[in-house]
Design a protein around this motif. Structure first.
Motif, PDB file in Angstrom:
ATOM      1  N   LEU A  60      -4.537   5.547   2.156  1.00  0.00           N
ATOM      2  CA  LEU A  60      -3.606   4.617   1.521  1.00  0.00           C
ATOM      3  C   LEU A  60      -4.091   4.254   0.126  1.00  0.00           C
ATOM      4  CD1 LEU A  60      -3.302   2.360   4.667  1.00  0.00           C
ATOM      5  CD2 LEU A  60      -1.525   3.906   3.842  1.00  0.00           C
ATOM      6  N   ALA A  61      -3.149   4.204  -0.812  1.00  0.00           N
ATOM      7  CA  ALA A  61      -3.483   3.855  -2.192  1.00  0.00           C
ATOM      8  C   ALA A  61      -3.029   2.439  -2.503  1.00  0.00           C
ATOM      9  CB  ALA A  61      -2.805   4.835  -3.154  1.00  0.00           C
ATOM     10  N   PRO A  62      -3.779   1.686  -3.302  1.00  0.00           N
ATOM     11  CA  PRO A  62      -3.396   0.305  -3.630  1.00  0.00           C
ATOM     12  C   PRO A  62      -2.327   0.212  -4.724  1.00  0.00           C
ATOM     13  CG  PRO A  62      -5.475   0.836  -4.656  1.00  0.00           C
ATOM     14  CD  PRO A  62      -5.114   2.019  -3.822  1.00  0.00           C
ATOM     15  N   ARG A  63      -1.949   1.365  -5.289  1.00  0.00           N
ATOM     16  CA  ARG A  63      -0.928   1.355  -6.337  1.00  0.00           C
ATOM     17  C   ARG A  63      -0.096   2.623  -6.228  1.00  0.00           C
ATOM     18  NH1 ARG A  63      -5.892   1.888  -8.082  1.00  0.00           N
ATOM     19  NH2 ARG A  63      -6.001  -0.344  -8.458  1.00  0.00           N
ATOM     20  N   GLY A 117     -12.105  -3.601  11.069  1.00  0.00           N
ATOM     21  CA  GLY A 117     -12.396  -2.435  11.901  1.00  0.00           C
ATOM     22  C   GLY A 117     -13.075  -1.349  11.090  1.00  0.00           C
ATOM     23  N   ASP A 118     -12.967  -0.087  11.564  1.00  0.00           N
ATOM     24  CA  ASP A 118     -13.627   1.031  10.906  1.00  0.00           C
ATOM     25  C   ASP A 118     -12.714   1.595   9.832  1.00  0.00           C
ATOM     26  OD1 ASP A 118     -15.484   2.847  10.244  1.00  0.00           O
ATOM     27  OD2 ASP A 118     -15.686   3.738  12.228  1.00  0.00           O
ATOM     28  N   VAL A 119     -12.890   1.120   8.601  1.00  0.00           N
ATOM     29  CA  VAL A 119     -12.069   1.514   7.461  1.00  0.00           C
ATOM     30  C   VAL A 119     -12.995   2.027   6.373  1.00  0.00           C
ATOM     31  CG1 VAL A 119     -10.439   0.712   5.705  1.00  0.00           C
ATOM     32  CG2 VAL A 119     -10.304  -0.186   8.032  1.00  0.00           C
ATOM     33  N   LEU A 120     -12.589   3.108   5.705  1.00  0.00           N
ATOM     34  CA  LEU A 120     -13.381   3.671   4.631  1.00  0.00           C
ATOM     35  C   LEU A 120     -12.750   3.351   3.285  1.00  0.00           C
ATOM     36  CD1 LEU A 120     -14.022   7.274   6.048  1.00  0.00           C
ATOM     37  CD2 LEU A 120     -15.394   5.218   6.408  1.00  0.00           C
ATOM     38  N   LEU A 121     -13.568   3.013   2.325  1.00  0.00           N
ATOM     39  CA  LEU A 121     -13.112   2.839   0.950  1.00  0.00           C
ATOM     40  C   LEU A 121     -13.677   3.989   0.138  1.00  0.00           C
ATOM     41  CD1 LEU A 121     -13.735  -0.990   0.583  1.00  0.00           C
ATOM     42  CD2 LEU A 121     -11.566   0.156   0.921  1.00  0.00           C
ATOM     43  N   THR A 122     -12.800   4.797  -0.456  1.00  0.00           N
ATOM     44  CA  THR A 122     -13.236   5.994  -1.151  1.00  0.00           C
ATOM     45  C   THR A 122     -13.654   5.694  -2.573  1.00  0.00           C
ATOM     46  OG1 THR A 122     -11.089   6.620  -2.083  1.00  0.00           O
ATOM     47  CG2 THR A 122     -11.502   7.228   0.210  1.00  0.00           C
ATOM     48  N   ASP A 123     -14.306   6.681  -3.188  1.00  0.00           N
ATOM     49  CA  ASP A 123     -14.751   6.526  -4.579  1.00  0.00           C
ATOM     50  C   ASP A 123     -13.571   6.393  -5.530  1.00  0.00           C
ATOM     51  OD1 ASP A 123     -17.342   6.732  -3.736  1.00  0.00           O
ATOM     52  OD2 ASP A 123     -17.509   8.880  -4.147  1.00  0.00           O
ATOM     53  N   THR A 124     -12.402   6.865  -5.130  1.00  0.00           N
ATOM     54  CA  THR A 124     -11.215   6.801  -5.992  1.00  0.00           C
ATOM     55  C   THR A 124     -10.424   5.516  -5.789  1.00  0.00           C
ATOM     56  OG1 THR A 124      -9.897   7.994  -4.339  1.00  0.00           O
ATOM     57  CG2 THR A 124     -11.009   9.312  -6.016  1.00  0.00           C
ATOM     58  N   GLY A 125     -10.945   4.597  -4.970  1.00  0.00           N
ATOM     59  CA  GLY A 125     -10.268   3.325  -4.758  1.00  0.00           C
ATOM     60  C   GLY A 125      -9.230   3.349  -3.659  1.00  0.00           C
ATOM     61  N   GLU A 126      -9.122   4.458  -2.923  1.00  0.00           N
ATOM     62  CA  GLU A 126      -8.177   4.537  -1.809  1.00  0.00           C
ATOM     63  C   GLU A 126      -8.835   4.027  -0.532  1.00  0.00           C
ATOM     64  OE1 GLU A 126      -5.334   8.294  -2.898  1.00  0.00           O
ATOM     65  OE2 GLU A 126      -7.398   8.740  -2.320  1.00  0.00           O
ATOM     66  N   LEU A 170       0.857  -1.174   0.000  1.00  0.00           N
ATOM     67  CA  LEU A 170       0.000   0.000   0.000  1.00  0.00           C
ATOM     68  C   LEU A 170       0.898   1.231   0.000  1.00  0.00           C
ATOM     69  CD1 LEU A 170      -2.749  -1.071   2.564  1.00  0.00           C
ATOM     70  CD2 LEU A 170      -2.876  -1.112   0.065  1.00  0.00           C
ATOM     71  N   TYR A 171       0.354   2.339  -0.493  1.00  0.00           N
ATOM     72  CA  TYR A 171       1.187   3.525  -0.677  1.00  0.00           C
ATOM     73  C   TYR A 171       0.616   4.702   0.106  1.00  0.00           C
ATOM     74  CZ  TYR A 171       3.305   0.711  -4.292  1.00  0.00           C
ATOM     75  OH  TYR A 171       3.952  -0.299  -4.950  1.00  0.00           O
TER      76      TYR A 171
END
Length: 626
Positions: free
Chosen positions: A539-542, A518-527, A500-501
Motif C-alpha cells: 500500500l502506498a500513502p499517496r 501487527g506484522d506490517v513492513l515499512l519499505t525503503d520507498t515509504g510503502e 492508502l493506495y
C-alpha cells in the motif's frame, strides 16, 4: 548396513530425507550447484559436495557427477529423492555398478514403467484396467490424427516418457490437433529427450486417484491406501489428500488390489505410486477407475500418507534397501483420520500463475500449526533454475473438515515478501464450498479460476494495521509539535481514516488501536506491506504519479515476465495479430508460458529467435495498434 547416504537432490526434498536418515543415526551427504552453495540442505548435511553450475542439466541431472561425489564423500548409498534422476534407470544402474546401495526400485522396474505406452500394455496383460486409447509405434501426424478422430474428441495427448503435466494437452476439436501435437512433442523432447506421445480418451469428470505401494526383495507387496490428487492446474498437483473423499469400501478394494497387481507385475521393490484416472460422473465406482501410470519413486505428496498411517516412508525405503522385509503386513497397516497437503509455490495467481523469483526478505510459515516441509529460509533466493515450489503445508485431523479448516488457516498465516506466492489462492480453494463438500475433480480450479485466482481487497483489519503502522512511523520521525498529532494526515478524511493506495486505487484505512498494527513492513520507498489471508498487499500513502493506462504494456512492448528461454516464435515481422493471439513461448522454471498480443495490431519489432535466453523485463517484441 547403510552408514552414509547421499541424496541426489536439493531443497525440501533433500531436507526431508536427511531428517529421517539422521534420526536413524545415518550420516548424510548433500550435493549442490553453484546456485545452492548457501542453501539450507547444504548446511543440514554432514558433508556437502559441489557438482557444477546452476542449471540442473549441468549439475543435478548429471548422474556421473553425483556418483563421483558419493564415492569421494565415502557414502554407502544414494537416495534419489523425487524428481531429477529419481526415475532414471541408467542412473540407478550406474549407482549399483559403482558398488553403492540404490535406495529405489530395480532399474528393470523403472524401465518397465518409464514409458507410458509399454507400461499400459504390461498392465493390461496383468489384469489391471487401463484407459482406452492409442499406444502404437506409428508417430506420424497422419496416423495420430486418424486415431484421435477415431477415439473422439475431446482427446488427451500425453508424452510417452512424461510426467508432471509436461507434454500433455487436451484437444477439443480435430482442427486443433496438429498444433497441440507439435507443442506436446516439443515439451516432451525438451523435458525427457523423447518426443513420442500416446492418446487417451478424455474422461469428462476425472478424478486423479493414486495408491502408495511398497515392495521388498522377498516378494512381498503392500499398499498404504489411496490419495486424491485431483486439484490440479495445468496438470500440476496443487492440493492432495488421503483418503480420497467419497471412496467406498468396494472402490477402495478395487483400486488398491489393482495397484498391488501392478507392482507385482514388474517385481517392484521400494516405494512407488500407481496412478489411476477415475470417472466421477456417478461417484467413485469400482468399474470406472483405470490405470494411468506408475511413478517409480517417492512422491511429493507422500506426507499425507505418512499422516494417516503413522509411518515414515523414507525409513521404509532405507530398511528395504538394506534387504530387510517390509516392516508391516497388510492387515497391520491402519488408516486413521484425514490429511491434506497444499503446495506453496512462488508464483502470481492473479498474473496467470507466472513464477516469482527473488530474495525472500520476509518469510514466515505456520510452523507448529501444521507440518511444514521446506528447503528455503528468510534471506534465501528463489532461483529461476528450479521448480518454484518453496514449501509444503500438511494438516492432519480426525475428519476431512477439520483437516481442511486447519490447512486453510495455515495457508492464511503465510507471510512472504517481496516474492509472490499462491498462499491466499490455496486458502480460497480450501474454503470453497465445493471443496468442503468433496465435489472435486481435475477441472475444479479451472472452472472456478475467476473466483479463486484474484485476491480480494485487504480486510478492514489489515487496512487499519497499515494505517496505524504508518502513523506510528511518522510520529517517530516527525519533529515537534507534529509528534502529538497522532493520525494527522493532509489526505486523511475527517472520519478517522487515512487514504492508502493499492495499485493506484484509493482505499479508506480506518484508524484504530486494538491489537494493531501487527506484522506490517515499512519499505525503503515509504510503502506499507500488510499480510492478510495469505496475501501480501503493498500500500502506498499517496496516489501514483502516472495514470495506470501508461503502465507496462501500454506501449505495445512484449516483455519477458521472468528469465527464460524462447522455445517458439509464432509470428514474423509485419504480421497482423489479434488480441489474445500467441506471439512467443518462453520456457522458465520447468514450464512453458505463452506470451500473447495485448490488443489487435501489427508486429513492428521482433528482438528474439527460438533458442534465445532472455532476462526478466527484456523487450521481446513490439506491436503497433491497428
Amino acid at each position: 548396513m547403510v552408514k552414509s547416504i547421499l541424496v541426489a537432490n536439493r531443497g525440501e526434498i533433500a531436507c526431508r530425507v536427511f531428517r529421517t536418515a539422521q534420526a536413524m543415526g545415518i550420516a548424510t551427504v548433500a550435493v549442490y550447484s553453484e546456485a545452492d552453495a548457501e542453501a539450507p540442505h547444504v548446511r543440514m548435511a554432514d558433508t556437502a559436495v559441489p557438482i557444477g553450475p546452476a542449471p540442473a542439466r549441468e549439475s543435478y541431472l548429471v548422474g556421473e557427477k553425483i556418483i563421483e561425489a558419493a564415492l569421494a564423500a565415502g557414502a554407502g548409498a544414494v537416495h534419489p529423492g523425487y524428481g531429477f534422476l529419481s526415475e532414471n534407470a541408467e542412473f540407478a544402474q550406474g549407482v549399483m555398478d559403482a558398488g553403492l546401495t540404490w535406495i529405489g526400485p530395480p532399474p528393470a522396474a523403472i524401465r518397465a514403467m518409464g514409458l507410458k505406452d509399454a507400461a499400459k500394455s504390461l498392465m493390461a496383460a496383468a489384469g489391471v484396467p487401463v484407459t482406452p486409447g492409442y499406444l502404437g509405434e506409428d508417430q506420424s501426424l497422419t496416423r495420430l490424427q486418424a486415431e484421435a478422430d477415431a477415439i473422439g474428441y475431446p482427446v488427451l495427448i500425453k508424452a510417452v516418457a512424461g510426467g508432471g503435466g509436461k507434454g500433455m494437452r487436451k484437444v477439443e476439436r480435430g482442427e486443433d490437433f496438429a498444433a497441440a501435437l507439435t507443442a506436446c512433442q516439443r515439451e516432451a523432447a525438451a523435458a525427457f529427450g523423447d518426443q513420442r506421445v500416446l492418446l487417451e480418451t478424455y474422461v469428462a469428470r476425472p478424478r486423479h486417484i493414486e495408491v502408495q505401494v511398497f515392495g521388498d526383495a522377498h516378494g512381498n507387496v503392500v499398499h498404504l491406501y489411496e490419495r486424491d490428487c485431483s486439484l490440479q492446474r495445468r496438470h500440476q498437483k496443487v492440493i492432495e489428500e488421503a483418503p480420497a473423499p467419497g471412496m467406498s469400501a468396494a472402490a477402495r478394494a478395487a483400486v488398491t488390489e489393482a495397484a498391488v497387481k501392478a507392482a507385482q507385475a514388474v517385481g517392484y521393490v521400494g516405494a512407488g505410486t500407481v496412478e489411476f484416472i477415475a470417472d466421477a460422473s456417478e461417484g467413485l465406482r469400482p468399474d470406472r477407475i483405470w490405470f494411468m501410470e506408475m511413478n517409480t519413486r517417492l512422491q511429493v505428496e507422500h506426507p499425507v500418507t505418512e499422516a494417516v498411517t503413522g509411518l515414515d516412508l523414507v525409513e521404509w525405503q532405507i530398511r528395504i534397501a538394506r534387504g530387510e522385509p517390509l516392516p508391516l503386513r497388510q492387515e497391520e497397516i491402519a488408516l486413521t483420520g484425514h490429511a491434506i497437503e497444499a503446495r506453496l509455490y512462488a508464483e502470481t495467481p492473479a498474473g496467470g500463475f507466472l513464477p516469482s523469483i527473488g530474495t525472500l526478505e520476509h518469510f514466515r510459515l505456520p510452523h507448529g500449526l501444521v507440518r511444514v516441509d521446506t528447503g528455503v529460509e528468510e534471506g534465501g533466493e528463489v532461483s529461476p533454475f528450479y521448480d518454484p515450489m518453496i514449501a509444503k503445508l500438511i494438516a492432519h485431523a480426525p475428519t476431512r473438515e477439520g483437516a481442511s479448516d486447519l490447512l486453510a488457516q495455515a495457508a492464511s498465516e503465510v507471510e512472504v515478501w517481496p516474492v509472490k506466492t499462491n498462499a491466499g489462492f490455496l486458502a480460497r480453494c480450501l474454503d470453497h464450498p465445493d471443496f468442503i463438500a468433496g465435489e472435486v475433480d481435475t477441472g475444479f480450479i479451472e472452472a472456478r479460476l475467476e473466483a479463486l485466482a484474484p485476491a480480494p481487497p485487504p480486510s478492514a483489519h489489515a487496512l487499519a494495521s497499515a494505517a496505524m503502522a504508518l502513523v506510528l512511523d511518522e510520529d517517530e520521525r516527525a519533529p515537534e509539535p507534529w509528534t502529538h498529532l497522532t493520525g494527522f494526515r493532509l489526505n486523511a478524511p475527517p472520519a478517522g481514516a487515512l487514504k492508502l493506495y493499492l495499485d493506484g486505487q484509493a482505499l479508506d484505512a480506518p484508524l484504530a488501536s486494538d491489537d494493531l498494527p501487527g506484522d506490517v513492513l515499512l519499505t525503503d520507498t515509504g510503502e506499507i506491506v500488510v499480510f492478510d489471508a495469505g496475501e501480501a498487499f503493498t500500500l502506498a500513502p499517496r496516489p501514483p504519479l502516472r495514470d495506470a493506462a501508461h503502465g507496462a504494456g501500454g506501449d505495445g512492448a512484449i516483455r519477458a515476465p521472468m528469465p527464460g528461454k524462447v522455445v517458439a516464435v509464432a509470428v514474423s515481422l509485419g504480421d497482423k495479430v489479434q488480441r489474445g493471439q500467441p506471439l512467443l513461448t518462453l520456457e522458465a522454471m520447468k514450464m512453458e508460458h505463452a506470451l500473447t498480443a495485448p490488443f489487435d495490431g501489427e508486429v513492428d519489432a521482433l528482438a528474439v529467435t527460438t533458442g534465445d535466453q532472455v532476462s526478466e523485463g527484456a523487450v521481446l517484441a513490439r506491436l503497433t495498434a491497428g
